[in-house]
Design a protein around this motif. Structure first.
Motif, PDB file in Angstrom:
ATOM      1  N   TYR A  29      47.472  45.514  36.054  1.00  0.00           N
ATOM      2  CA  TYR A  29      47.382  45.880  37.854  1.00  0.00           C
ATOM      3  C   TYR A  29      48.447  44.710  38.230  1.00  0.00           C
ATOM      4  O   TYR A  29      48.747  44.827  39.343  1.00  0.00           O
ATOM      5  CB  TYR A  29      45.537  43.926  37.727  1.00  0.00           C
ATOM      6  N   GLN A  33      50.376  45.889  41.125  1.00  0.00           N
ATOM      7  CA  GLN A  33      50.573  44.706  42.400  1.00  0.00           C
ATOM      8  C   GLN A  33      51.824  45.230  42.723  1.00  0.00           C
ATOM      9  O   GLN A  33      51.883  45.133  44.493  1.00  0.00           O
ATOM     10  CB  GLN A  33      49.189  43.559  42.069  1.00  0.00           C
ATOM     11  N   LEU A  48      45.145  51.590  40.955  1.00  0.00           N
ATOM     12  CA  LEU A  48      45.157  50.598  41.243  1.00  0.00           C
ATOM     13  C   LEU A  48      43.734  49.860  41.632  1.00  0.00           C
ATOM     14  O   LEU A  48      43.094  48.812  40.724  1.00  0.00           O
ATOM     15  CB  LEU A  48      45.666  49.846  42.351  1.00  0.00           C
ATOM     16  N   CYS A  51      41.527  49.291  38.078  1.00  0.00           N
ATOM     17  CA  CYS A  51      42.138  48.355  37.599  1.00  0.00           C
ATOM     18  C   CYS A  51      40.795  47.084  38.010  1.00  0.00           C
ATOM     19  O   CYS A  51      40.702  46.065  37.937  1.00  0.00           O
ATOM     20  CB  CYS A  51      43.646  47.730  37.567  1.00  0.00           C
ATOM     21  N   ARG A  52      41.091  46.992  39.289  1.00  0.00           N
ATOM     22  CA  ARG A  52      39.787  46.254  39.576  1.00  0.00           C
ATOM     23  C   ARG A  52      38.920  46.436  40.045  1.00  0.00           C
ATOM     24  O   ARG A  52      37.989  45.123  39.473  1.00  0.00           O
ATOM     25  CB  ARG A  52      40.077  46.488  41.458  1.00  0.00           C
TER      26      ARG A  52
END
Length: 98
Positions: A29, A33, A48, A51-52
């Motif tokens: 992440y 980011q 991404l 990952c969240r």
């Protein structure tokens, strides 16, 4: 295994081609980011978002790892696992390059 840890790290080439091992959902992440906006693409967005979802506990770490590997492959950033020999060597088919 700790929650969010990958079974096997993913090694990517970052910056000026330096290898970086990513061992967890949080490391993936952080990397994604910080990815330059001009270099982001669909594979970046999927990784991404994974990952969240991994951080939220909605998917497991290995699913996140798979999306990170896909992102790295599509962007030619994945460092091959040197623990496993290339297919040609594994099959005993060494060929001399001329």
């Amino acid at each position: 295994m700790n929650h969010g840890q990958f079974k096997e790290p993913v090694t990517l080439l970052v910056g000026m081609g330096f290898p970086r091992k990513i061992d967890s959902v949080m490391e993936a992440y952080a990397l994604l980011q910080d990815w330059p906006a001009a270099s982001r693409n669909g594979a970046h967005a999927v990784a991404l978002n994974a990952c969240r979802a991994g951080i939220a506990g909605e998917i497991d770490a290995e699913t996140v790892r798979a999306t990170l590997v896909t992102f790295a492959r599509r962007n030619d950033l994945l460092v091959p696992d040197m623990a496993s020999p290339p297919a040609a060597v594994a099959n005993g088919a060494l060929h001399e390059v001329s």
